[in-house]
Motif scaffolding. Structure first.
Motif, mmCIF file in Angstrom:
data_model
loop_
_atom_site.group_PDB
_atom_site.id
_atom_site.type_symbol
_atom_site.label_atom_id
_atom_site.label_comp_id
_atom_site.label_asym_id
_atom_site.label_seq_id
_atom_site.Cartn_x
_atom_site.Cartn_y
_atom_site.Cartn_z
ATOM 1 N N VAL A 188 0.834 -1.202 0.000
ATOM 2 C CA VAL A 188 0.000 0.000 0.000
ATOM 3 C C VAL A 188 0.867 1.249 0.000
ATOM 4 N N GLY A 189 0.504 2.194 -0.856
ATOM 5 C CA GLY A 189 1.137 3.503 -0.862
ATOM 6 C C GLY A 189 0.158 4.540 -0.348
ATOM 7 N N LEU A 190 0.595 5.376 0.576
ATOM 8 C CA LEU A 190 -0.259 6.415 1.154
ATOM 9 C C LEU A 190 0.115 7.771 0.590
ATOM 10 N N ILE A 191 -0.861 8.473 0.050
ATOM 11 C CA ILE A 191 -0.674 9.880 -0.307
ATOM 12 C C ILE A 191 -1.394 10.689 0.764
ATOM 13 N N GLY A 192 -0.641 11.279 1.654
ATOM 14 C CA GLY A 192 -1.209 11.994 2.791
ATOM 15 C C GLY A 192 -0.961 11.214 4.075
ATOM 16 N N CYS A 193 -0.274 11.830 5.009
ATOM 17 C CA CYS A 193 0.042 11.172 6.286
ATOM 18 C C CYS A 193 -0.382 12.047 7.456
ATOM 19 N N GLY A 194 -1.480 12.775 7.265
ATOM 20 C CA GLY A 194 -1.966 13.674 8.308
ATOM 21 C C GLY A 194 -2.924 13.001 9.259
ATOM 22 N N GLU A 195 -3.908 13.774 9.700
ATOM 23 C CA GLU A 195 -4.842 13.337 10.741
ATOM 24 C C GLU A 195 -5.594 12.072 10.358
ATOM 25 N N ALA A 196 -6.152 12.037 9.153
ATOM 26 C CA ALA A 196 -6.969 10.886 8.745
ATOM 27 C C ALA A 196 -6.142 9.616 8.692
ATOM 28 N N ALA A 197 -4.960 9.684 8.082
ATOM 29 C CA ALA A 197 -4.115 8.497 7.965
ATOM 30 C C ALA A 197 -3.668 7.999 9.327
ATOM 31 N N GLN A 198 -3.280 8.925 10.200
ATOM 32 C CA GLN A 198 -2.789 8.531 11.509
ATOM 33 C C GLN A 198 -3.890 7.959 12.390
ATOM 34 N N SER A 199 -5.113 8.430 12.207
ATOM 35 C CA SER A 199 -6.224 7.966 13.029
ATOM 36 C C SER A 199 -6.739 6.608 12.594
ATOM 37 N N LYS A 200 -6.593 6.272 11.304
ATOM 38 C CA LYS A 200 -7.243 5.090 10.752
ATOM 39 C C LYS A 200 -6.280 3.961 10.398
ATOM 40 N N ILE A 201 -5.054 4.288 10.065
ATOM 41 C CA ILE A 201 -4.162 3.277 9.507
ATOM 42 C C ILE A 201 -2.912 3.164 10.369
ATOM 43 N N ALA A 202 -2.640 1.954 10.818
ATOM 44 C CA ALA A 202 -1.422 1.685 11.576
ATOM 45 C C ALA A 202 -0.465 0.891 10.712
ATOM 46 N N GLY A 203 0.829 1.117 10.893
ATOM 47 C CA GLY A 203 1.805 0.366 10.117
ATOM 48 C C GLY A 203 3.079 1.144 9.915
ATOM 49 N N ASP A 204 4.148 0.426 9.659
ATOM 50 C CA ASP A 204 5.445 1.055 9.451
ATOM 51 C C ASP A 204 5.627 1.424 7.987
ATOM 52 N N MET A 205 6.293 2.547 7.757
ATOM 53 C CA MET A 205 6.587 2.989 6.401
ATOM 54 C C MET A 205 7.919 2.386 5.943
ATOM 55 N N VAL A 206 7.919 1.809 4.741
ATOM 56 C CA VAL A 206 9.134 1.221 4.181
ATOM 57 C C VAL A 206 9.977 2.284 3.499
ATOM 58 N N SER A 207 9.331 3.170 2.753
ATOM 59 C CA SER A 207 10.042 4.256 2.079
ATOM 60 C C SER A 207 9.136 5.473 2.013
ATOM 61 N N ILE A 208 9.749 6.630 1.833
ATOM 62 C CA ILE A 208 9.020 7.900 1.844
ATOM 63 C C ILE A 208 9.427 8.713 0.620
ATOM 64 N N THR A 209 8.434 9.347 0.005
ATOM 65 C CA THR A 209 8.689 10.275 -1.088
ATOM 66 C C THR A 209 7.719 11.438 -0.983
ATOM 67 N N THR A 210 8.103 12.569 -1.477
ATOM 68 C CA THR A 210 7.209 13.728 -1.514
ATOM 69 C C THR A 210 6.575 13.890 -2.885
ATOM 70 N N GLU A 211 6.816 12.940 -3.800
ATOM 71 C CA GLU A 211 6.308 13.024 -5.165
ATOM 72 C C GLU A 211 5.228 11.964 -5.398
#
Length: 288
Positions: free
Chosen positions: A9-32
């Motif tokens: 799974v790739g997440l676009i957006g890691c703000g309030e909604a993502a933090q409240s609903k989805i738990a899990g470790d990030m493998v890699s991070i990009t701003t694009e």
């Protein structure tokens, strides 16, 4: 369908909604977003950023043949829902969006009450303690504001025939945000309305589906039945499962991507919701 049992799974957006609903470790991070959507290591793209970017990023994911799961609203006007539908037709994958109720629906009177307030009012009490980010450039803030202004103009002036005022803009954004959950559930339970009217009808039984809020994981849904019982009165509370609505929806999404089960919350659903929003705006006197 995806021929693997563990979805990437790739997440676009890691703000309030993502933090409240989805738990899990990030493998890699990009701003694009383009990099994320094009990655061969991503099967499903979750678009959980600000409303103004849902359409472009959902289309970007579809163009890269990724399954897409979008936080509500899918789009802020019918024009952009049609853009997503067009991208979906040209893609090998499909899009779905979050439809679940966040407050309560009184089915017997077809009445939806959005009384819970801004998401932050209850997220701040949930124990997830999401971070509030302030490192946003003035250029990005201006871009977000410009997009919001254009999307709402399209919705109100072009599609509803409603003047753009502070109150009509606020009403439309509430309908596209928290209000979309109740109205989606009402449409599913009662069908698509022909028009929106004010009404008051007496009865012997009421049925209410109650969510404290699925915006926070771990809160279950209950069905409340209040009815006349001879000369008496009876209340029944039914809890079908102890799993919260968001967990149930993620399980449905897994079956959709891996096993090819039908998508329940489609772009067509989102378009029907937008037509109900238009009925409400017109019935509320916003076209005066």
């Amino acid at each position: 369908m995806v021929s693997r049992t563990v979805l990437r799974v790739g997440l676009i957006g890691c703000g309030e909604a993502a933090q409240s609903k989805i738990a899990g470790d990030m493998v890699s991070i990009t701003t694009e977003p383009q990099t994320l959507c094009a990655s061969p290591d991503v099967d499903v793209v979750f678009v959980i950023n600000s409303d103004e970017y849902h359409v472009d990023h959902a289309i970007l994911a579809l163009e890269n043949n990724k399954f897409v799961f979008v936080e509500k609203p899918l789009a802020l006007n019918v024009r952009d829902i049609k853009r997503i539908k067009s991208a979906e037709r040209n893609s090998n994958c499909k899009v779905s969006f979050v439809p679940t109720i966040e407050r309560r629906i009184d089915i017997q009177t077809d009445r939806s009450q959005d009384i819970i307030g801004p998401n932050s009012a209850f997220v701040s009490q949930s124990g997830t303690f999401p971070k509030r980010f302030t490192d946003i450039s003035p250029e990005d803030i201006e871009d977000k504001t410009t997009r919001a202004t254009e999307f709402v103009r399209q919705a109100l002036e072009s599609e509803c025939g409603v003047p753009i005022t502070k109150s009509s803009t606020t009403m439309w954004r509430i309908l596209g945000g928290l209000g979309s959950h109740d109205l989606s559930a009402m449409r599913e339970a009662l069908g698509m309305p022909n028009k929106v009217l004010g009404a008051n009808l007496g009865q012997n039984k009421s049925v209410r589906v109650q969510y404290d809020t699925p915006y926070v994981k771990g809160l279950q849904t209950t069905l409340h039945i209040c009815e006349k019982d001879g000369d008496g009165y009876r209340e029944t509370i039914i809890r079908r499962t102890y799993e919260d609505p968001y967990t149930l929806q993620l399980k449905e999404l897994y079956d959709w991507v891996v096993h090819g089960t039908p998508v329940k919350t489609t772009a067509e659903d989102a378009e029907l919701d937008s037509h109900i929003f238009q009925m409400i705006m017109k019935a509320g006197g916003y076209n005066a």
